[in-house]
Design an enzyme around this catalytic site. Structure first.
Site, PDB file in Angstrom:
ATOM      1  N   CYS A 125       0.821  -1.211   0.000  1.00 58.42           N
ATOM      2  CA  CYS A 125       0.000   0.000   0.000  1.00 58.42           C
ATOM      3  C   CYS A 125       0.863   1.273   0.000  1.00 58.42           C
ATOM      4  O   CYS A 125       1.524   1.555  -0.988  1.00 58.42           O
ATOM      5  CB  CYS A 125      -0.973  -0.039   1.171  1.00 58.42           C
ATOM      6  SG  CYS A 125      -2.345   1.140   1.015  1.00 58.42           S
TER       7      CYS A 125
ATOM      8  N   HIS B 265      -3.808  -5.278  -0.226  1.00 54.31           N
ATOM      9  CA  HIS B 265      -3.502  -5.822   1.094  1.00 54.31           C
ATOM     10  C   HIS B 265      -3.528  -7.350   1.092  1.00 54.31           C
ATOM     11  O   HIS B 265      -4.599  -7.951   1.212  1.00 54.31           O
ATOM     12  CB  HIS B 265      -4.508  -5.292   2.124  1.00 54.31           C
ATOM     13  CG  HIS B 265      -4.313  -3.853   2.463  1.00 54.31           C
ATOM     14  ND1 HIS B 265      -3.560  -3.440   3.537  1.00 54.31           N
ATOM     15  CD2 HIS B 265      -4.749  -2.728   1.850  1.00 54.31           C
ATOM     16  CE1 HIS B 265      -3.549  -2.114   3.575  1.00 54.31           C
ATOM     17  NE2 HIS B 265      -4.262  -1.664   2.559  1.00 54.31           N
TER      18      HIS B 265
ATOM     19  N   GLU C 297      -2.597  -9.314   3.424  1.00 53.95           N
ATOM     20  CA  GLU C 297      -2.944  -9.855   4.745  1.00 53.95           C
ATOM     21  C   GLU C 297      -4.452 -10.026   4.900  1.00 53.95           C
ATOM     22  O   GLU C 297      -4.902 -10.767   5.790  1.00 53.95           O
ATOM     23  CB  GLU C 297      -2.386  -8.961   5.855  1.00 53.95           C
ATOM     24  CG  GLU C 297      -3.154  -7.700   6.141  1.00 53.95           C
ATOM     25  CD  GLU C 297      -2.922  -6.598   5.134  1.00 53.95           C
ATOM     26  OE1 GLU C 297      -3.583  -5.550   5.244  1.00 53.95           O
ATOM     27  OE2 GLU C 297      -2.083  -6.776   4.214  1.00 53.95           O
TER      28      GLU C 297
END
Length: 365
Positions: free
Chosen positions: A245, A330, A332
């Site tokens: 990001c 992202h 995760e």
């Protein structure tokens, strides 16, 4: 209790107030996620923003202790079509309304969120203020037009380094507004993590003898963090690097590319991204208002690895000479799909290969 949203273009939307009884200004954005509102509220990347949820009912499963992405929420306000006052979930500990009251974050319900979203899509992100019914609209509009939101990274980054011990590779995680999900993924792989502030120098990082460096997500304009850009210029090529990001954007700037503000950003859990090498498409979680300019990559040592299928913007970069890659989305996935979770494995593989190459060079010396 009536409450109104005043936008910088003079638009006034009146609805029902909930949450904290306070007036706050911020950049009004929208997210398309149907779930994950707790992660959104606690994601530091939303620092200083008033978040509009396009899904009509928010709060139906309450708030629990497990799904926070930071200790303190950074949003300046919340806008929904309808808030659920009676959540039902076995993990629920407190309602969304009560949580926002505790944290003194104002909310607005009962407005046409579709109308607001269309306005943002058509005219771009707007500054706005959640305020009481007796507010002077003309004065608020003049103040909003003069307001500049900066220094978000400084606000949300850790002030001091701290460890998250493991027995595996040592990873220095530079915190620009880190989601806890990133740290959880590294811990899950038994990495020995040291989290450092956004303004840590290259010399200080290298003194920690990292096997790899991770650049976290974060809020705002990457050009507002010149310290990190200078640090990366001295780091790239010395240690394997993985950025997410804002970390992706800072890596691009340090490598000679450029970034610019998107009209209304990417925020949601359902953004398709194409891997240019394999042709595969992953559904990703995204939250950013800036992007790397594609044409600016041409005269650098970077190559574009991923693109967004919705608008063609750059979603991934890799250095042509050094062990470093970054993504705009992202992996995760907190909250969101886990299609890109294997990028953490790619990072650890890159670390191992870099170590082997170093050992071979020593043996052949």
């Amino acid at each position: 209790m009536k409450r109104q949203l005043i936008l910088e273009d003079g638009t006034v939307l009146i609805g029902t107030g909930f949450g904290g009884e306070i007036e706050k200004s911020g950049e009004v954005v929208f997210t398309t996620g149907m779930t994950g509102y707790q992660e959104t509220l606690s994601d530091p990347s939303y620092c200083g923003q008033i978040v509009t949820f396009t899904y009509p009912l928010i709060g139906n499963y309450g708030i629990n202790r497990d799904d926070f992405e930071s200790i303190h929420p950074s949003v300046n306000g919340l806008i929904v079509n309808e808030i659920c006052d009676h959540p039902s979930n076995f993990r629920n500990e407190i309602s969304l309304n009560d949580y926002l009251k505790e944290r003194n974050i104002p909310g607005l319900a009962g407005i046409d969120t579709r109308k607001l979203t269309r306005k943002i899509r058509q005219y771009g992100t707007l500054r706005g203020r959640l305020c009481n019914m007796d507010a002077d609209v003309e004065y608020i509009v003049s103040q909003l037009k003069a307001t500049v939101f900066t220094d978000h990274v400084k606000r949300v980054s850790t002030k001091d380094p701290y460890p998250s011990p493991g027995r595996g590779h040592r990873v220095v995680l530079v915190d620009f507004g880190m989601k806890h999900g990133i740290l959880r993924e590294l811990n899950k792989r038994d990495c020995d993590v040291i989290v450092v502030p956004y303004n840590t120098t290259a010399e200080e990082i290298l003194r920690l003898s990292p096997d790899g460096i991770m650049l976290s997500n974060g809020p705002g304009d990457p050009k507002d963090v010149p310290e990190a850009i200078e640090m990366l210029k001295d780091i790239i090529g010395k240690v394997p690097l993985f950025g997410i990001c804002l970390g992706h954007q800072l890596f691009a700037l340090a490598s000679g590319a450029n970034t610019s503000k998107l009209k209304f950003g990417h925020r949601g859990l359902n953004h398709p991204v194409k891997n240019l090498a394999t042709g595969k498409v992953a559904i990703t979680s995204q939250n950013h208002g800036y992007a790397v300019e594609e044409e600016s990559v041409e005269n650098t040592e970077l190559e574009i690895t991923h693109v967004a299928l919705n608008d063609g913007t750059v979603e991934g970069l890799r250095h042509k000479k050094f062990p470093a890659f970054t993504v705009q989305y992202h992996p995760e996935a907190s909250a969101g799909p886990e299609d890109a979770n294997d990028l953490f494995e790619d990072f650890l593989t890159m670390i191992e290969n870099f170590k082997k190459e170093g050992e071979e060079l020593c043996q052949n010396a």
